[in-house]
Design a protein around this motif. Structure first.
Motif, PDB file in Angstrom:
ATOM      1  N   MET A 124      -3.554 -20.189 -13.811  1.00 34.29           N
ATOM      2  CA  MET A 124      -3.536 -20.024 -12.350  1.00 34.29           C
ATOM      3  C   MET A 124      -3.755 -21.361 -11.663  1.00 34.29           C
ATOM      4  SD  MET A 124      -2.844 -17.229 -10.863  1.00 34.29           S
ATOM      5  CE  MET A 124      -1.819 -16.460 -12.086  1.00 34.29           C
ATOM      6  N   ASP A 125      -4.673 -22.157 -12.181  1.00 36.19           N
ATOM      7  CA  ASP A 125      -4.941 -23.463 -11.577  1.00 36.19           C
ATOM      8  C   ASP A 125      -3.696 -24.346 -11.616  1.00 36.19           C
ATOM      9  OD1 ASP A 125      -7.550 -22.765 -10.943  1.00 36.19           O
ATOM     10  OD2 ASP A 125      -8.429 -23.774 -12.694  1.00 36.19           O
ATOM     11  N   ARG A 126      -2.944 -24.310 -12.709  1.00 36.69           N
ATOM     12  CA  ARG A 126      -1.716 -25.115 -12.806  1.00 36.69           C
ATOM     13  C   ARG A 126      -0.649 -24.635 -11.822  1.00 36.69           C
ATOM     14  NH1 ARG A 126      -2.606 -24.277 -18.218  1.00 36.69           N
ATOM     15  NH2 ARG A 126      -0.937 -22.716 -18.318  1.00 36.69           N
ATOM     16  N   GLY A 127      -0.533 -23.332 -11.652  1.00 38.62           N
ATOM     17  CA  GLY A 127       0.555 -22.793 -10.845  1.00 38.62           C
ATOM     18  C   GLY A 127       0.141 -22.203  -9.515  1.00 38.62           C
ATOM     19  N   ARG A 128      -1.103 -22.435  -9.104  1.00 45.67           N
ATOM     20  CA  ARG A 128      -1.661 -21.760  -7.931  1.00 45.67           C
ATOM     21  C   ARG A 128      -0.780 -21.871  -6.680  1.00 45.67           C
ATOM     22  NH1 ARG A 128      -6.089 -19.539  -7.888  1.00 45.67           N
ATOM     23  NH2 ARG A 128      -6.994 -20.842  -9.527  1.00 45.67           N
ATOM     24  N   GLU A 129      -0.341 -23.052  -6.345  1.00 45.08           N
ATOM     25  CA  GLU A 129       0.449 -23.222  -5.113  1.00 45.08           C
ATOM     26  C   GLU A 129       1.776 -22.470  -5.211  1.00 45.08           C
ATOM     27  OE1 GLU A 129       2.622 -26.802  -2.697  1.00 45.08           O
ATOM     28  OE2 GLU A 129       0.681 -27.246  -3.629  1.00 45.08           O
TER      29      GLU A 129
ATOM     30  N   LEU B 257      -2.095 -12.896  -6.127  1.00 50.07           N
ATOM     31  CA  LEU B 257      -2.767 -13.168  -7.400  1.00 50.07           C
ATOM     32  C   LEU B 257      -3.445 -14.540  -7.412  1.00 50.07           C
ATOM     33  CD1 LEU B 257      -3.387 -12.356 -10.333  1.00 50.07           C
ATOM     34  CD2 LEU B 257      -1.139 -13.245 -10.953  1.00 50.07           C
ATOM     35  N   ALA B 258      -2.781 -15.549  -6.898  1.00 51.30           N
ATOM     36  CA  ALA B 258      -3.337 -16.903  -6.908  1.00 51.30           C
ATOM     37  C   ALA B 258      -4.594 -17.018  -6.048  1.00 51.30           C
ATOM     38  CB  ALA B 258      -2.288 -17.905  -6.442  1.00 51.30           C
ATOM     39  N   ASP B 259      -4.736 -16.150  -5.060  1.00 44.77           N
ATOM     40  CA  ASP B 259      -5.915 -16.171  -4.191  1.00 44.77           C
ATOM     41  C   ASP B 259      -7.035 -15.288  -4.730  1.00 44.77           C
ATOM     42  OD1 ASP B 259      -4.448 -17.833  -2.515  1.00 44.77           O
ATOM     43  OD2 ASP B 259      -3.783 -16.178  -1.245  1.00 44.77           O
ATOM     44  N   VAL B 260      -6.716 -14.417  -5.679  1.00 43.96           N
ATOM     45  CA  VAL B 260      -7.690 -13.495  -6.260  1.00 43.96           C
ATOM     46  C   VAL B 260      -8.370 -14.112  -7.480  1.00 43.96           C
ATOM     47  CG1 VAL B 260      -7.915 -11.266  -7.441  1.00 43.96           C
ATOM     48  CG2 VAL B 260      -6.499 -11.458  -5.382  1.00 43.96           C
TER      49      VAL B 260
ATOM     50  N   TRP C  75       4.873 -12.835 -12.278  1.00 44.08           N
ATOM     51  CA  TRP C  75       4.508 -14.134 -11.732  1.00 44.08           C
ATOM     52  C   TRP C  75       4.813 -15.175 -12.795  1.00 44.08           C
ATOM     53  CZ3 TRP C  75       1.149 -11.048 -14.187  1.00 44.08           C
ATOM     54  CH2 TRP C  75       0.339 -11.622 -15.150  1.00 44.08           C
ATOM     55  N   LEU C  76       4.993 -16.404 -12.365  1.00 46.17           N
ATOM     56  CA  LEU C  76       5.356 -17.474 -13.291  1.00 46.17           C
ATOM     57  C   LEU C  76       4.989 -18.806 -12.674  1.00 46.17           C
ATOM     58  CD1 LEU C  76       6.919 -17.443 -16.053  1.00 46.17           C
ATOM     59  CD2 LEU C  76       8.974 -17.928 -14.736  1.00 46.17           C
ATOM     60  N   GLU C  77       4.505 -19.725 -13.504  1.00 46.69           N
ATOM     61  CA  GLU C  77       4.275 -21.069 -12.973  1.00 46.69           C
ATOM     62  C   GLU C  77       5.584 -21.853 -13.027  1.00 46.69           C
ATOM     63  OE1 GLU C  77       2.117 -23.889 -16.054  1.00 46.69           O
ATOM     64  OE2 GLU C  77       1.009 -22.007 -15.949  1.00 46.69           O
TER      65      GLU C  77
ATOM     66  N   THR D 194      18.266  -1.072  -7.445  1.00 48.65           N
ATOM     67  CA  THR D 194      18.931  -0.878  -6.160  1.00 48.65           C
ATOM     68  C   THR D 194      17.943  -1.204  -5.049  1.00 48.65           C
ATOM     69  OG1 THR D 194      20.333   0.863  -7.044  1.00 48.65           O
ATOM     70  CG2 THR D 194      20.033   0.838  -4.663  1.00 48.65           C
ATOM     71  N   ARG D 195      18.401  -1.982  -4.094  1.00 47.32           N
ATOM     72  CA  ARG D 195      17.563  -2.290  -2.922  1.00 47.32           C
ATOM     73  C   ARG D 195      17.539  -1.050  -2.040  1.00 47.32           C
ATOM     74  NH1 ARG D 195      18.564  -4.601   2.380  1.00 47.32           N
ATOM     75  NH2 ARG D 195      16.787  -5.850   3.052  1.00 47.32           N
ATOM     76  N   GLU D 196      16.347  -0.508  -1.854  1.00 45.49           N
ATOM     77  CA  GLU D 196      16.212   0.744  -1.112  1.00 45.49           C
ATOM     78  C   GLU D 196      15.819   0.546   0.335  1.00 45.49           C
ATOM     79  OE1 GLU D 196      13.498   3.073  -3.505  1.00 45.49           O
ATOM     80  OE2 GLU D 196      15.200   3.860  -4.658  1.00 45.49           O
ATOM     81  N   GLY D 197      15.251  -0.604   0.646  1.00 49.34           N
ATOM     82  CA  GLY D 197      14.871  -0.827   2.034  1.00 49.34           C
ATOM     83  C   GLY D 197      13.881  -1.949   2.189  1.00 49.34           C
ATOM     84  N   VAL D 198      13.457  -2.127   3.434  1.00 45.76           N
ATOM     85  CA  VAL D 198      12.513  -3.177   3.788  1.00 45.76           C
ATOM     86  C   VAL D 198      11.357  -2.552   4.565  1.00 45.76           C
ATOM     87  CG1 VAL D 198      12.171  -5.328   5.078  1.00 45.76           C
ATOM     88  CG2 VAL D 198      14.344  -4.912   3.913  1.00 45.76           C
ATOM     89  N   LEU D 199      10.154  -2.848   4.129  1.00 43.37           N
ATOM     90  CA  LEU D 199       8.958  -2.472   4.870  1.00 43.37           C
ATOM     91  C   LEU D 199       8.658  -3.656   5.795  1.00 43.37           C
ATOM     92  CD1 LEU D 199       6.911  -1.090   1.842  1.00 43.37           C
ATOM     93  CD2 LEU D 199       8.290   0.210   3.475  1.00 43.37           C
ATOM     94  N   ARG D 200       8.952  -3.481   7.055  1.00 43.76           N
ATOM     95  CA  ARG D 200       8.864  -4.599   7.993  1.00 43.76           C
ATOM     96  C   ARG D 200       7.426  -4.954   8.330  1.00 43.76           C
ATOM     97  NH1 ARG D 200      11.795  -3.605  13.028  1.00 43.76           N
ATOM     98  NH2 ARG D 200      10.718  -1.633  12.964  1.00 43.76           N
ATOM     99  N   GLN D 201       7.123  -6.236   8.155  1.00 44.15           N
ATOM    100  CA  GLN D 201       5.818  -6.820   8.482  1.00 44.15           C
ATOM    101  C   GLN D 201       4.661  -5.954   7.992  1.00 44.15           C
ATOM    102  OE1 GLN D 201       5.582  -8.023  12.586  1.00 44.15           O
ATOM    103  NE2 GLN D 201       7.463  -9.211  12.448  1.00 44.15           N
ATOM    104  N   ASN D 202       4.781  -5.411   6.785  1.00 49.50           N
ATOM    105  CA  ASN D 202       3.773  -4.492   6.272  1.00 49.50           C
ATOM    106  C   ASN D 202       2.616  -5.177   5.567  1.00 49.50           C
ATOM    107  OD1 ASN D 202       5.370  -5.187   3.928  1.00 49.50           O
ATOM    108  ND2 ASN D 202       4.325  -3.516   2.886  1.00 49.50           N
ATOM    109  N   HIS D 203       2.789  -6.442   5.211  1.00 51.70           N
ATOM    110  CA  HIS D 203       1.787  -7.067   4.354  1.00 51.70           C
ATOM    111  C   HIS D 203       1.390  -8.447   4.890  1.00 51.70           C
ATOM    112  CE1 HIS D 203      -0.349  -8.092   0.708  1.00 51.70           C
ATOM    113  NE2 HIS D 203       0.353  -9.195   0.624  1.00 51.70           N
ATOM    114  N   PRO D 204       0.113  -8.598   5.271  1.00 50.28           N
ATOM    115  CA  PRO D 204      -0.329  -9.942   5.677  1.00 50.28           C
ATOM    116  C   PRO D 204      -0.635 -10.780   4.437  1.00 50.28           C
ATOM    117  CG  PRO D 204      -2.099  -8.359   5.989  1.00 50.28           C
ATOM    118  CD  PRO D 204      -0.908  -7.590   5.479  1.00 50.28           C
ATOM    119  N   HIS D 205      -0.006 -11.923   4.338  1.00 50.84           N
ATOM    120  CA  HIS D 205      -0.258 -12.837   3.222  1.00 50.84           C
ATOM    121  C   HIS D 205      -0.572 -14.207   3.787  1.00 50.84           C
ATOM    122  CE1 HIS D 205      -0.132 -14.531  -0.759  1.00 50.84           C
ATOM    123  NE2 HIS D 205       0.780 -15.408  -0.390  1.00 50.84           N
TER     124      HIS D 205
END
Length: 184
Positions: free
Chosen positions: A27-32, A40-43, A98-100, A150-161
């Motif tokens: 995580m430290d290597r790939g955090r940014e 995950l990188a913030d947890v 996730w991947l670094e 299959t792309r089923e849709g978009v949850l608009r502005q549902n997640h603060p990151h």
């Protein structure tokens, strides 16, 4: 412990709590890079949080409600895939990754996710596998597409990151859409 080859120098393996120090170093290597789109990188920020995160997935595995796997290249942990959720009763699971940056662009996540989905559909009889990703995370969305989702849709502005509300794309593949298991 088992390990499944993804390439000559890359392997998929169960990521257990005793790998906490290695997980934190990864995580430290790939955090940014990792943290650009996922929490995950913030947890995982210190040995205790790394151990706690992996212990949560050990508990999920014991309860048959989730699993986590690491990806090693040349013996170094560089990423992973997981069943963030796994509900055998309803037949629905969510796959994530996730991947670094050092391991990006080799198709390792796609190969690892195919292994997880083969197991979910062919061994466990799951009906639906979901993929949630930030609409800005083009690499993650490309994995979902390569997996035949299959792309089923978009949850608009549902997640603060990191203080910004982001859209989340929802992708899925159903059991009857997944390739059949190879003949024994």
């Amino acid at each position: 412990m088992f390990s499944t080859a993804l390439a000559d120098d890359a392997h998929l393996f169960p990521l257990e709590p005793w790998y906490a120090e290695e997980f934190l170093a990864h995580m430290d290597r790939g955090r940014e890079y990792i943290g650009e789109h996922i929490v995950l990188a913030d947890v995982v920020t210190d040995p205790e949080s790394a151990r706690g995160f992996l212990a949560t997935y050990a508990q999920k595995a014991a309860a048959d409600s989730g699993r986590i796997y690491g990806i090693r290249v040349g013996g170094t942990l560089v990423g992973g895939v997981l069943f963030r959720t796994f509900d055998a009763r309803s037949g629905t699971c969510e796959v994530g990754c996730w991947l670094e940056p050092a391991a990006a662009g080799r198709g390792l996540v796609t190969k690892a996710c195919r292994i997880l989905l083969d197991w979910a559909f062919h061994e466990r009889g799951m009906h639906r596998a979901e993929w949630y990703a930030s609409a800005a995370n083009k690499k993650s969305l490309a994995v979902a597409e390569r997996l035949g989702m299959t792309r089923e849709g978009v949850l608009r502005q549902n997640h603060p990151h990191r203080g910004i509300r982001q859209d989340t794309e929802v992708w899925a593949v159903l059991a009857h859409e997944w390739p059949p298991a190879p003949a024994a």
